[in-house]
Motif scaffolding. Structure first.
Motif, PDB file in Angstrom:
ATOM      1  N   HIS A   1      40.530  74.616  12.521  1.00  0.00           N
ATOM      2  CA  HIS A   1      41.514  73.797  13.338  1.00  0.00           C
ATOM      3  C   HIS A   1      42.885  73.400  12.849  1.00  0.00           C
ATOM      4  N   PRO A   2      44.049  73.460  13.230  1.00  0.00           N
ATOM      5  CA  PRO A   2      45.313  73.556  12.465  1.00  0.00           C
ATOM      6  C   PRO A   2      45.501  72.005  11.685  1.00  0.00           C
ATOM      7  N   GLN A   3      44.683  71.255  12.199  1.00  0.00           N
ATOM      8  CA  GLN A   3      44.809  69.785  11.641  1.00  0.00           C
ATOM      9  C   GLN A   3      43.526  69.641  10.901  1.00  0.00           C
TER      10      GLN A   3
ATOM     11  N   ARG B   1      37.441  67.385  12.711  1.00  0.00           N
ATOM     12  CA  ARG B   1      38.103  68.572  13.052  1.00  0.00           C
ATOM     13  C   ARG B   1      37.239  69.865  12.868  1.00  0.00           C
TER      14      ARG B   1
ATOM     15  N   LYS C   1      47.426  71.278   2.935  1.00  0.00           N
ATOM     16  CA  LYS C   1      47.482  72.648   3.745  1.00  0.00           C
ATOM     17  C   LYS C   1      47.918  73.740   3.023  1.00  0.00           C
TER      18      LYS C   1
END
Length: 235
Positions: free
Chosen positions: A76-78, A72, A85
C-alpha cells in the motif's frame, strides 16, 4: 452459525512512539508525530475498555503509524510515511520484520486458533479515532461503525449497535461506513480474506477525537455509552 462468540480487540494506532534507532529519521516531523498523522487519540483507551468489558484478547501498538502503518497492507502506498518511504530497502524490511509482521501475525494467529477449534465465532473490533476536520472539511459524525456490507453478520451487528446508540444518545450522530468505507484497505479487510463470514466478524470502531479532547468526564461518559450499547447487542 457458531455457538460461542470469542472477542478480539486491536488498536493499530495506539501511540506515537518512535524506537530510538529510528528517531533521526523524524527530525522535522515532530509536529506531525503529535497529530492524528502520528496516532489515533483516544483509541488505545477505548481498546483497553472494550477488552476488559468483553474479557477479550487485546492487541495494541504504541509505535507511531509514521514508522510503519499496521493498518495498511504490504504494498500500500501509505504503508510507509514521508519520514520512512525514502529510506533504504534493507531498513524498510527491518522495520517490517520487527514491528509490522509480529503484530499482524499475532492477531491473525489468535483468530485462526479459535476458528480451527471449531467452537465459535470471532468478533474482532479494531479501535480507531478520526479528526473532527480533514482538509478543511468537517466530519459530521460522533461515532463511525465500519464493516463490509456484503457480510451479513457485520452488517447486522452494526445496524443493531447503531440503533442502540441512537436510542441511548439521540443527540449523537452515529454513522455506518463513515468517515471511511469498511471495505477499504485495513487489517479487518485483510482478515476477511483469510476467514469466512460465518466465523469472522470484523468491525472498525471510529470515534471522533473531539470527544477524547473534551474533558475527562465527557470522554469517560462516551466510552461508557459505547461499552454499554455494545454489551446490549452482543451480551
Amino acid at each position: 452459525m457458531a455457538s460461542t462468540t470469542h472477542f478480539v480487540i486491536s488498536c493499530e494506532h495506539g501511540g506515537n512512539r518512535i524506537p530510538t534507532q529510528y528517531r533521526h529519521l523524524f527530525h522535522g516531523f515532530e509536529v506531525l508525530l503529535h497529530s492524528h498523522g502520528g496516532y489515533d487519540r483516544g483509541a488505545l483507551r477505548m481498546a483497553k475498555d472494550l477488552a476488559q468489558l468483553l474479557n477479550a484478547s487485546l492487541f495494541v501498538s504504541t509505535t507511531s503509524r509514521l514508522l510503519i502503518d499496521l493498518n495498511r497492507s504490504i504494498g500500500h502506498p501509505q504503508l510507509f510515511s514521508a519520514a520512512t518511504k525514502s529510506i533504504s530497502a534493507s531498513i524498510r524490511q527491518e522495520i517490517l520484520t520487527r514491528y509490522y509482521l509480529p503484530y499482524r501475525n499475532q492477531v491473525e494467529q489468535t483468530i485462526a486458533e479459535v476458528i480451527n477449534r471449531k467452537d465459535g465465532q470471532v468478533i474482532h473490533i479494531s479501535s480507531h479515532s478520526f479528526t473532527p476536520m480533514l482538509d478543511e472539511v468537517v466530519r459530521h459524525a460522533d461515532i463511525g461503525l465500519l464493516y463490509d456490507p456484503s457480510r451479513l453478520g457485520e452488517r447486522d451487528l452494526c445496524y443493531r449497535w447503531q440503533a442502540r446508540l441512537k436510542a441511548k444518545a439521540p443527540d449523537l450522530i452515529i454513522r455506518r461506513n463513515y468517515p471511511y468505507a469498511g471495505k477499504a484497505d485495513g487489517l479487518t479487510a485483510y482478515l476477511r480474506r483469510q476467514f469466512p463470514a460465518e466465523v469472522y466478524v470484523g468491525i472498525e470502531l471510529e470515534i471522533n477525537q473531539k470527544h477524547a479532547a473534551n474533558g475527562r468526564q465527557h470522554w469517560q461518559a462516551l466510552r461508557h455509552l459505547v461499552l454499554e450499547t455494545l454489551h446490549d447487542v452482543v451480551g
